[in-house]
Design an enzyme around this catalytic site. Structure first.
Site, mmCIF file in Angstrom:
data_model
loop_
_atom_site.group_PDB
_atom_site.id
_atom_site.type_symbol
_atom_site.label_atom_id
_atom_site.label_comp_id
_atom_site.label_asym_id
_atom_site.label_seq_id
_atom_site.Cartn_x
_atom_site.Cartn_y
_atom_site.Cartn_z
ATOM 1 C CG HIS A 171 28.288 -3.013 -22.501
ATOM 2 N ND1 HIS A 171 28.637 -2.293 -21.373
ATOM 3 C CD2 HIS A 171 28.592 -4.310 -22.243
ATOM 4 C CE1 HIS A 171 29.124 -3.140 -20.474
ATOM 5 N NE2 HIS A 171 29.097 -4.355 -20.973
ATOM 6 C CB SER A 207 28.246 -6.472 -18.497
ATOM 7 O OG SER A 207 28.731 -6.870 -19.751
#
Length: 239
Positions: A167, A131
């Site tokens: 994501h 991330s």
């Protein structure tokens, strides 16, 4: 000296998954029998939960874990501030956690961490992260680290050219927002990475995409003749 970097879209120990395939892939990619691993959880404000997850996950393997924190008092495994550069340059794997990318980069700038990480990468230390820990290595990221929570451009450390967003399949507007930012010229061409997928770079060249679950991928996204072109990159399943 070969410089390697792994950008993870989502998954592994930080997302509470018992699927350890991406964690093991990072360790195996060091090529060391007992790698030295340093976790940097700056983006989460040095979350105690993230630190616990790290030590719980990596205690399962033959490695030497440590961590670097800025918001917490020293604890077992932490790096003294006067030893940051020497310690990081002596690692086999540096793993950066998720959270607020913008805040993380601001803290790193104050402590000159970006420069140290670049030297570590150039000297052969494997850099990895999930991330925020994936976005930070690129020239630019598509990040939601703003008050609005919307995806917006964010300048990274620039080790890898182009842009990145994680994501890619895990958040409802992530793909469309990334497309819009590239189409509008706010981001350069880049790569979107699904949850459960990771991209390995050797130098600045994409070497392979791997997956900890079926059907996840990474995607090259660019603007061509005024239109967004998205090309999927098949992933090698690690299971």
């Amino acid at each position: 000296m070969v410089s390697k970097l792994i950008a993870i879209g989502g998954g592994g120990f930080l997302m509470g998954s018992e699927n350890q395939l991406l964690d093991r892939y990072c360790l195996n990619s060091t090529g060391k029998t007992i790698p030295k691993v340093c976790f940097i959880p700056t983006a989460s404000g040095d979350s105690e939960d993230f630190l616990s997850r790290f030590y719980r996950a990596f205690s399962r393997y033959s490695c030497e874990p440590s961590h670097l924190t800025f918001f917490r008092k020293p604890r077992v495994g932490s790096i003294p501030f006067n030893d940051i550069e020497q310690h990081l340059l002596n690692q086999d794997l540096i793993y950066v956690g998720g959270g607020n990318t913008r805040a993380m980069l601001a803290v790193w700038q104050e402590w000159k961490i970006g420069n140290i990480l670049k030297r570590a990468w150039q000297s052969g230390v494997l850099l990895a992260g999930m991330s925020a820990g994936a976005i930070c290595w690129f020239e630019y990221g598509g990040s939601d680290s703003t008050y609005s929570g919307k995806l917006s451009p964010l300048k990274g450390l620039g080790l890898i050219p182009g842009s990145c967003t994680p994501h890619y399949d895990g958040e409802i507007n992530r793909r469309s927002d990334f497309h819009f930012l590239i189409e509008s010229g706010k981001l350069p061409s880049g790569i979107g990475i699904d949850d459960g997928a990771a991209v390995l770079f050797e130098g600045q060249q994409l070497l392979e995409v791997v997956a900890s679950k079926a059907k996840v991928k990474a995607y090259k996204v660019k603007l061509e003749d005024g239109q967004i072109v998205e090309k999927s990159i098949s992933a090698r399943y690690l299971g």
